[in-house]
Design a protein around this motif. Structure first.
Motif, PDB file in Angstrom:
ATOM      1  N   ARG A 248      -7.767   7.542   6.939  1.00  0.00           N
ATOM      2  CA  ARG A 248      -8.169   8.180   5.684  1.00  0.00           C
ATOM      3  C   ARG A 248      -8.211   9.692   5.884  1.00  0.00           C
ATOM      4  O   ARG A 248      -8.859  10.191   6.792  1.00  0.00           O
ATOM      5  CB  ARG A 248      -9.551   7.676   5.273  1.00  0.00           C
ATOM      6  CG  ARG A 248      -9.944   8.051   3.858  1.00  0.00           C
ATOM      7  CD  ARG A 248     -11.274   7.418   3.492  1.00  0.00           C
ATOM      8  NE  ARG A 248     -11.184   5.965   3.444  1.00  0.00           N
ATOM      9  CZ  ARG A 248     -10.682   5.274   2.425  1.00  0.00           C
ATOM     10  NH1 ARG A 248     -10.225   5.903   1.365  1.00  0.00           N
ATOM     11  NH2 ARG A 248     -10.650   3.958   2.454  1.00  0.00           N
ATOM     12  N   ASN A 249      -7.447  10.368   5.030  1.00  0.00           N
ATOM     13  CA  ASN A 249      -7.391  11.823   5.107  1.00  0.00           C
ATOM     14  C   ASN A 249      -7.592  12.378   3.707  1.00  0.00           C
ATOM     15  O   ASN A 249      -6.847  12.041   2.787  1.00  0.00           O
ATOM     16  CB  ASN A 249      -6.014  12.243   5.667  1.00  0.00           C
ATOM     17  CG  ASN A 249      -5.752  13.720   5.547  1.00  0.00           C
ATOM     18  OD1 ASN A 249      -4.962  14.150   4.713  1.00  0.00           O
ATOM     19  ND2 ASN A 249      -6.396  14.494   6.377  1.00  0.00           N
TER      20      ASN A 249
ATOM     21  N   ALA B 171      -4.705   2.325   9.840  1.00  0.00           N
ATOM     22  CA  ALA B 171      -4.938   2.865   8.498  1.00  0.00           C
ATOM     23  C   ALA B 171      -5.870   4.060   8.713  1.00  0.00           C
ATOM     24  O   ALA B 171      -6.899   3.937   9.369  1.00  0.00           O
ATOM     25  CB  ALA B 171      -5.591   1.813   7.617  1.00  0.00           C
TER      26      ALA B 171
ATOM     27  N   ASN C  14      -9.575  11.649   1.381  1.00  0.00           N
ATOM     28  CA  ASN C  14      -9.706  10.573   0.407  1.00  0.00           C
ATOM     29  C   ASN C  14      -8.432   9.795   0.099  1.00  0.00           C
ATOM     30  O   ASN C  14      -8.379   9.055  -0.868  1.00  0.00           O
ATOM     31  CB  ASN C  14     -10.314  11.078  -0.900  1.00  0.00           C
ATOM     32  CG  ASN C  14     -11.820  11.085  -0.783  1.00  0.00           C
ATOM     33  OD1 ASN C  14     -12.379  10.343   0.039  1.00  0.00           O
ATOM     34  ND2 ASN C  14     -12.471  11.921  -1.574  1.00  0.00           N
ATOM     35  N   HIS C  15      -7.400  10.030   0.858  1.00  0.00           N
ATOM     36  CA  HIS C  15      -6.196   9.224   0.706  1.00  0.00           C
ATOM     37  C   HIS C  15      -6.075   8.319   1.929  1.00  0.00           C
ATOM     38  O   HIS C  15      -6.355   8.745   3.052  1.00  0.00           O
ATOM     39  CB  HIS C  15      -4.941  10.096   0.615  1.00  0.00           C
ATOM     40  CG  HIS C  15      -4.925  10.954  -0.607  1.00  0.00           C
ATOM     41  ND1 HIS C  15      -5.091  10.441  -1.870  1.00  0.00           N
ATOM     42  CD2 HIS C  15      -4.782  12.283  -0.747  1.00  0.00           C
ATOM     43  CE1 HIS C  15      -5.034  11.427  -2.740  1.00  0.00           C
ATOM     44  NE2 HIS C  15      -4.858  12.558  -2.095  1.00  0.00           N
ATOM     45  N   LEU C  16      -5.608   7.114   1.663  1.00  0.00           N
ATOM     46  CA  LEU C  16      -5.440   6.167   2.763  1.00  0.00           C
ATOM     47  C   LEU C  16      -3.974   6.182   3.192  1.00  0.00           C
ATOM     48  O   LEU C  16      -3.083   6.119   2.346  1.00  0.00           O
ATOM     49  CB  LEU C  16      -5.831   4.773   2.269  1.00  0.00           C
ATOM     50  CG  LEU C  16      -6.083   3.725   3.330  1.00  0.00           C
ATOM     51  CD1 LEU C  16      -7.220   4.123   4.251  1.00  0.00           C
ATOM     52  CD2 LEU C  16      -6.415   2.391   2.656  1.00  0.00           C
ATOM     53  N   HIS C  17      -3.737   6.303   4.482  1.00  0.00           N
ATOM     54  CA  HIS C  17      -2.364   6.336   5.000  1.00  0.00           C
ATOM     55  C   HIS C  17      -2.168   5.212   5.998  1.00  0.00           C
ATOM     56  O   HIS C  17      -3.009   5.009   6.878  1.00  0.00           O
ATOM     57  CB  HIS C  17      -2.092   7.657   5.716  1.00  0.00           C
ATOM     58  CG  HIS C  17      -2.281   8.849   4.845  1.00  0.00           C
ATOM     59  ND1 HIS C  17      -1.253   9.445   4.164  1.00  0.00           N
ATOM     60  CD2 HIS C  17      -3.408   9.533   4.530  1.00  0.00           C
ATOM     61  CE1 HIS C  17      -1.740  10.459   3.468  1.00  0.00           C
ATOM     62  NE2 HIS C  17      -3.041  10.535   3.671  1.00  0.00           N
TER      63      HIS C  17
ATOM     64  N   ALA D 146      -9.598   3.662   9.415  1.00  0.00           N
ATOM     65  CA  ALA D 146      -9.966   2.833   8.267  1.00  0.00           C
ATOM     66  C   ALA D 146      -9.362   1.439   8.376  1.00  0.00           C
ATOM     67  O   ALA D 146      -9.048   0.803   7.384  1.00  0.00           O
ATOM     68  CB  ALA D 146      -9.504   3.524   6.975  1.00  0.00           C
TER      69      ALA D 146
ATOM     70  N   ARG E 139       0.822  -1.208   0.000  1.00  0.00           N
ATOM     71  CA  ARG E 139       0.000   0.000   0.000  1.00  0.00           C
ATOM     72  C   ARG E 139       0.859   1.262   0.000  1.00  0.00           C
ATOM     73  O   ARG E 139       0.346   2.355   0.121  1.00  0.00           O
ATOM     74  CB  ARG E 139      -0.890   0.001   1.243  1.00  0.00           C
ATOM     75  CG  ARG E 139      -1.887  -1.116   1.227  1.00  0.00           C
ATOM     76  CD  ARG E 139      -3.195  -0.722   1.798  1.00  0.00           C
ATOM     77  NE  ARG E 139      -3.178  -0.426   3.219  1.00  0.00           N
ATOM     78  CZ  ARG E 139      -4.221  -0.688   4.005  1.00  0.00           C
ATOM     79  NH1 ARG E 139      -5.301  -1.252   3.511  1.00  0.00           N
ATOM     80  NH2 ARG E 139      -4.180  -0.375   5.270  1.00  0.00           N
TER      81      ARG E 139
ATOM     82  N   TRP F  30      -8.775  12.690  10.219  1.00  0.00           N
ATOM     83  CA  TRP F  30      -8.132  11.397   9.968  1.00  0.00           C
ATOM     84  C   TRP F  30      -9.069  10.291  10.442  1.00  0.00           C
ATOM     85  O   TRP F  30      -9.118   9.973  11.629  1.00  0.00           O
ATOM     86  CB  TRP F  30      -6.796  11.315  10.712  1.00  0.00           C
ATOM     87  CG  TRP F  30      -5.818  12.346  10.256  1.00  0.00           C
ATOM     88  CD1 TRP F  30      -5.747  13.648  10.678  1.00  0.00           C
ATOM     89  CD2 TRP F  30      -4.796  12.182   9.281  1.00  0.00           C
ATOM     90  NE1 TRP F  30      -4.737  14.304  10.027  1.00  0.00           N
ATOM     91  CE2 TRP F  30      -4.130  13.429   9.163  1.00  0.00           C
ATOM     92  CE3 TRP F  30      -4.361  11.113   8.492  1.00  0.00           C
ATOM     93  CZ2 TRP F  30      -3.069  13.614   8.286  1.00  0.00           C
ATOM     94  CZ3 TRP F  30      -3.288  11.312   7.626  1.00  0.00           C
ATOM     95  CH2 TRP F  30      -2.670  12.550   7.522  1.00  0.00           C
ATOM     96  N   ASP F  31      -9.795   9.707   9.499  1.00  0.00           N
ATOM     97  CA  ASP F  31     -10.785   8.697   9.876  1.00  0.00           C
ATOM     98  C   ASP F  31     -10.162   7.309   9.987  1.00  0.00           C
ATOM     99  O   ASP F  31      -9.391   6.906   9.109  1.00  0.00           O
ATOM    100  CB  ASP F  31     -11.906   8.639   8.825  1.00  0.00           C
ATOM    101  CG  ASP F  31     -12.678   9.941   8.796  1.00  0.00           C
ATOM    102  OD1 ASP F  31     -12.707  10.625   9.844  1.00  0.00           O
ATOM    103  OD2 ASP F  31     -13.222  10.284   7.727  1.00  0.00           O
TER     104      ASP F  31
END
Ligand SMILES: Nc1nc2c(ncn2[C@@H]2O[C@H](COP(=O)(O)OP(=O)(O)OP(=O)(O)O)[C@@H](O)[C@H]2O)c(=O)[nH]1
Ligand SMILES: [Mg+2]
Length: 327
Positions: A155-156, A153, A158-161, A111, A72, A108-109
């Motif tokens: 989500r910020n 993980a 729409n990007h996953l970090h 995920a 990823r 920062w959700d």
């Protein structure tokens, strides 16, 4: 249970019965190993890892297991730095507890996580009892090669970090602060070298109990961190701030001045795991803010590209890429 806790090889007594004593009081037997099941569980979980066909167990990761996330992109590593007992592991336990209870790291959700069992284990040991007392996680082992990486993980926009929190014992950080080449502080060196940002813990209780000695230790560690920090962000966390009022103001000012000189741009927050109410600033707000602030400062987050691999076959069926084909 009795079987697993008996060290006598030729003992064939049934569960919960001691052959040696001829009674069910097996914990009194000299061959009984009090914590055998715990030890066994620990060993088994690591053993299982190597024989399992699934490449992870949900436990915290070791540094050689990071490649689990490589598909990823490069994970961001947050290093937790602080002296022994400064509250690093408890911080992680509280962070997870807050997220689990629906609190948010703003922007920062959550995920997912590859280390849910690891988080759960710490969160379970951070236990608030009915009398308001708190049971804390065990001290982190101080072996030179022990470290635990906890994954989130997030989500910020729409990007996953992939974010890894790297925790190690404070004892190795003290050795590292004395001598970065100390072979018994390898894990501290690894965390320092690889981390993209740092949470630096300043233990209020140590400042109350040890005064000047605590100050020296904090400043020495901070000076070592500063040396190769470059542009990596750092957030200063005054842990156990429920005790902050009992710190001597002259020592606090002196530590603040030193840290300001070393890290002029760093934000500083007071945190605690004791909460008087929801939402309590030290516990519910600042614990999350520390991580949020660091995440926002960490450089160039790489967008995650989710697209199927290029088909190698000339077969039309495999070449068909649906809606991805036009992107
Ligand atoms: N008063 C107070 N004490 C705390 C708080 N958080 C942790 N402690 C105490 O600090 C102790 C050490 O916390 P840990 O989280 O294990 O500290 P650590 O930095 O991980 O320690 P090492 O792994 O040994 O380096 C706990 O066992 C508690 O007794 C807090 O918010 N307030
Ligand atoms: Mg610890």
């Amino acid at each position: 249970m009795a079987r697993r806790q008996c060290s006598k090889e030729d003992c064939h007594a049934p569960q919960d019965f001691c052959q040696e004593l001829g009674s069910p009081e097996y914990p009194k037997c000299k061959h009984f190993i009090a914590n055998a099941h715990k030890e066994e569980a620990k060993v088994t979980s690591k053993k299982n890892k190597t024989i399992s066909t699934i490449p992870w167990s949900g436990d915290f990761l070791q540094q050689d297991e990071i490649d689990l996330l490589a598909h990823r992109g490069t994970p961001k590593i947050i290093g937790l730095i602080g002296s022994s007992g400064a509250g690093k592991t408890t911080y992680l336990a509280m962070l997870y507890t807050l997220l689990f209870n629906g609190k948010l790291i703003e922007g920062w959700d959550f995920a997912g996580s590859y280390t849910l069992s690891g988080w759960e284990l710490q969160a379970k040991t951070l236990h608030i009892k009915e009398n308001g007392k708190v049971r804390y996680p065990d001290a982190t082992p101080s072996d030179k090669d022990f470290q635990s990486l906890y994954h989130l993980a997030l989500r910020n926009e729409n990007h996953l970090h992939d974010v890894l929190f790297a925790d190690s014992s404070g004892e190795v950080f003290s050795k590292w602060a004395d001598n970065v080449d100390d072979p018994s502080a390898e894990n501290a060196g690894w965390i320092y070298e690889k981390s993209h940002g740092f949470l630096f813990f300043i233990d209020c209780q140590a400042i109350i109990d040890q005064r000047g000695r605590a100050k020296l230790e904090i400043v020495q560690l901070a000076e070592q961190v500063k040396k190769g920090l470059n542009k990596r962000p750092i957030v200063l966390l005054w842990s156990k701030a429920d005790l902050a009022d009992s710190m001597r103001s002259n020592i606090v000012e002196s530590i603040e001045t030193s840290l300001k000189t070393l890290f002029p741009d760093a934000i500083s927050l007071q945190i605690s795991n004791y909460s008087k109410s929801d939402s309590d600033e030290l516990c519910h707000v600042n614990n999350l803010k520390g991580t949020e602030s660091l995440l926002n400062q960490m450089d160039n987050p790489q967008p995650l590209t989710v697209a199927p691999m290029q088909p190698e076959s000339s077969d039309f069926f495999f070449k068909y890429r649906g809606s991805y084909g036009s992107k």
